[in-house]
Design an enzyme around this catalytic site. Structure first.
Site, PDB file in Angstrom:
ATOM      1  N   GLY A  43       2.295   2.359  10.680  1.00 25.00           N
ATOM      2  CA  GLY A  43       3.293   3.413  10.499  1.00 25.00           C
ATOM      3  C   GLY A  43       4.024   3.813  11.775  1.00 25.00           C
ATOM      4  O   GLY A  43       4.675   4.850  11.816  1.00 25.00           O
ATOM      5  N   SER A  88       3.241  -1.983  10.334  1.00 20.30           N
ATOM      6  CA  SER A  88       4.699  -1.934  10.551  1.00 20.30           C
ATOM      7  C   SER A  88       5.435  -3.229  10.217  1.00 20.30           C
ATOM      8  O   SER A  88       6.408  -3.586  10.864  1.00 20.30           O
ATOM      9  CB  SER A  88       5.013  -1.498  11.990  1.00 20.30           C
ATOM     10  OG  SER A  88       4.546  -0.195  12.209  1.00 20.30           O
ATOM     11  N   HIS A 128      -9.607   0.911   4.897  1.00 14.51           N
ATOM     12  CA  HIS A 128      -8.325   1.121   5.572  1.00 14.51           C
ATOM     13  C   HIS A 128      -8.558   2.147   6.691  1.00 14.51           C
ATOM     14  O   HIS A 128      -9.343   3.084   6.512  1.00 14.51           O
ATOM     15  CB  HIS A 128      -7.290   1.629   4.568  1.00 14.51           C
ATOM     16  CG  HIS A 128      -5.913   1.705   5.152  1.00 14.51           C
ATOM     17  ND1 HIS A 128      -5.532   2.712   5.999  1.00 14.51           N
ATOM     18  CD2 HIS A 128      -4.858   0.867   5.054  1.00 14.51           C
ATOM     19  CE1 HIS A 128      -4.275   2.496   6.376  1.00 14.51           C
ATOM     20  NE2 HIS A 128      -3.853   1.385   5.818  1.00 14.51           N
ATOM     21  N   ASN A 150       0.838  -1.194   0.000  1.00 20.99           N
ATOM     22  CA  ASN A 150       0.000   0.000   0.000  1.00 20.99           C
ATOM     23  C   ASN A 150       0.878   1.252   0.000  1.00 20.99           C
ATOM     24  O   ASN A 150       1.469   1.599   1.014  1.00 20.99           O
ATOM     25  CB  ASN A 150      -0.891  -0.046   1.255  1.00 20.99           C
ATOM     26  CG  ASN A 150      -1.752   1.192   1.398  1.00 20.99           C
ATOM     27  OD1 ASN A 150      -1.872   1.995   0.461  1.00 20.99           O
ATOM     28  ND2 ASN A 150      -2.361   1.364   2.561  1.00 20.99           N
ATOM     29  N   GLU A 190      -5.556  -4.959  10.890  1.00 19.65           N
ATOM     30  CA  GLU A 190      -4.572  -3.891  11.007  1.00 19.65           C
ATOM     31  C   GLU A 190      -4.878  -3.028  12.229  1.00 19.65           C
ATOM     32  O   GLU A 190      -5.664  -2.083  12.144  1.00 19.65           O
ATOM     33  CB  GLU A 190      -4.625  -2.996   9.763  1.00 19.65           C
ATOM     34  CG  GLU A 190      -4.250  -3.679   8.472  1.00 19.65           C
ATOM     35  CD  GLU A 190      -3.638  -2.694   7.496  1.00 19.65           C
ATOM     36  OE1 GLU A 190      -2.499  -2.910   7.092  1.00 19.65           O
ATOM     37  OE2 GLU A 190      -4.296  -1.688   7.167  1.00 19.65           O
ATOM     38  N   GLU A 245      -7.019   4.649   7.694  1.00 19.77           N
ATOM     39  CA  GLU A 245      -6.824   6.048   7.309  1.00 19.77           C
ATOM     40  C   GLU A 245      -8.021   6.556   6.498  1.00 19.77           C
ATOM     41  O   GLU A 245      -8.468   7.687   6.657  1.00 19.77           O
ATOM     42  CB  GLU A 245      -5.519   6.174   6.500  1.00 19.77           C
ATOM     43  CG  GLU A 245      -4.296   6.003   7.400  1.00 19.77           C
ATOM     44  CD  GLU A 245      -3.064   5.480   6.677  1.00 19.77           C
ATOM     45  OE1 GLU A 245      -3.045   5.441   5.434  1.00 19.77           O
ATOM     46  OE2 GLU A 245      -2.108   5.088   7.386  1.00 19.77           O
ATOM     47  N   LYS A 249      -0.110   4.280  -0.256  1.00 21.82           N
ATOM     48  CA  LYS A 249      -0.817   5.432   0.327  1.00 21.82           C
ATOM     49  C   LYS A 249      -0.655   6.656  -0.599  1.00 21.82           C
ATOM     50  O   LYS A 249      -0.685   6.481  -1.811  1.00 21.82           O
ATOM     51  CB  LYS A 249      -0.306   5.707   1.738  1.00 21.82           C
ATOM     52  CG  LYS A 249      -0.289   4.437   2.589  1.00 21.82           C
ATOM     53  CD  LYS A 249      -0.019   4.669   4.011  1.00 21.82           C
ATOM     54  CE  LYS A 249      -0.040   3.320   4.729  1.00 21.82           C
ATOM     55  NZ  LYS A 249      -0.038   3.433   6.154  1.00 21.82           N
TER      56      LYS A 249
HETATM   57  P1  PGA Z   1       2.647   0.333   7.574  1.00 21.95           P
HETATM   58  O1  PGA Z   1       1.224   0.502   6.907  1.00 21.95           O
HETATM   59  O2  PGA Z   1       3.250  -0.935   7.041  1.00 21.95           O
HETATM   60  O3  PGA Z   1       3.416   1.562   7.169  1.00 21.95           O
HETATM   61  O4  PGA Z   1       2.445   0.259   9.043  1.00 21.95           O
HETATM   62  C1  PGA Z   1       0.374  -0.610   6.753  1.00 21.95           C
HETATM   63  C2  PGA Z   1      -0.922  -0.164   6.143  1.00 21.95           C
HETATM   64  O5  PGA Z   1      -1.310   0.991   6.320  1.00 21.95           O
HETATM   65  O6  PGA Z   1      -1.601  -0.954   5.481  1.00 21.95           O
END
Ligand code: PGA
Length: 257
Positions: A175, A215, A99, A10, A169, A101, A12
């Protein structure tokens, strides 16, 4: 037959220009030659997949490309939306839905997530439904997970034979450099499976992939892959670093599960 493992990258809202996105796609292409054993899907910002030569990416490097969201509507006066049908007509096979976000930015309720999942399934777009909760490590919010699964996946009733990927998640792990531990991931994936099974029956589990995101990188993927009931990962930050995603793909492709 064992399930095909799933690896999602992803991007983003990254990188910042078409040139950088194109360079990154080229790096992805370099990391594989020949057929992939697992399903490896890149989720770039929308215009990158419009520009990228999808057929070339798929035939030479065997990646799939997915969208980071899909509309709950099919057509009409919905400015800014992208329908499942538009996405499939460009050759896309996957889309992220819910997601954390996107849920936060668009203040999405589970009912709207359900509509998005239904539109995707109707159009033969495979949804990667993200579920999670925001509280810290010290406890799993089973109630929130249950609601997200029961409401978000309501559409499965009409589409029992369709493939869906369910991504656990935890919001606090995205992140942040902190991952859920293996025991927690295993416990949550079991709980989610049970919830689906109660709602739709044992056979509905056959077409579902259960994955983890938050992460994940080239270091911790080795340990996290040992979780017995895990079918793959959704990866954000590490998906922008060629050396790191190269190692992840190499490790994952050789994984026996
Ligand atoms: P990340 O993001 O690996 O940077 O923690 C995962 C995601 O948002 O799907």
């Amino acid at each position: 037959m064992p399930k095909k493992l799933f690896l999602g990258f992803n991007w983003k809202l990254n990188p910042t220009t078409f040139k950088e996105g194109d360079d990154l796609l080229k790096e992805y292409s370099k990391t594989t030659q020949g057929k992939l054993k697992s399903e490896v899907v890149i989720f770039p910002p929308t215009p990158f997949f419009l520009q990228a030569d999808l057929a070339k990416i798929e035939s030479q490097s065997h990646y799939q490309v997915g969208s980071q969201d899909v509309s709950a509507y099919t057509s009409g006066a919905y400015t800014g939306e992208l329908s499942a049908q538009i996405l499939t007509s460009f050759g896309l096979k996957y889309c992220l839905i819910g997601h954390s976000e996107t849920r936060a930015l668009h203040k999405l309720e589970n009912d709207q997530i359900d509509q998005k999942v239904q539109r995707a399934l109707e159009a033969n777009l495979i949804p990667v439904l993200c579920i999670g909760y925001s509280q810290d490590k010290n406890g799993i919010n089973f109630d929130e997970l249950k609601q997200q699964v029961e409401i978000g996946l309501k559409g499965l009733e009409k589409f029992q034979d369709k493939k869906v990927v369910l991504a656990y998640e935890p919001v606090w792990a995205i992140g942040t450099g902190k991952t859920a531990d293996s025991k927690t991931i295993s416990q949550v994936l079991d709980f989610v499976k049970k919830t689906v099974q109660i709602q739709f029956g044992q056979s509905s589990l056959l077409n579902l992939n259960f994955i983890y995101g938050g992460s994940v990188d080239d270091k911790n993927i080795v340990e996290l892959s040992k979780v017995a009931n895990i079918d793959g990962f959704l990866i954000g930050g590490a998906s922008l670093k060629p050396l790191v995603f190269g190692k992840i793909i190499e490790y994952f492709e050789n994984l026996e599960k």
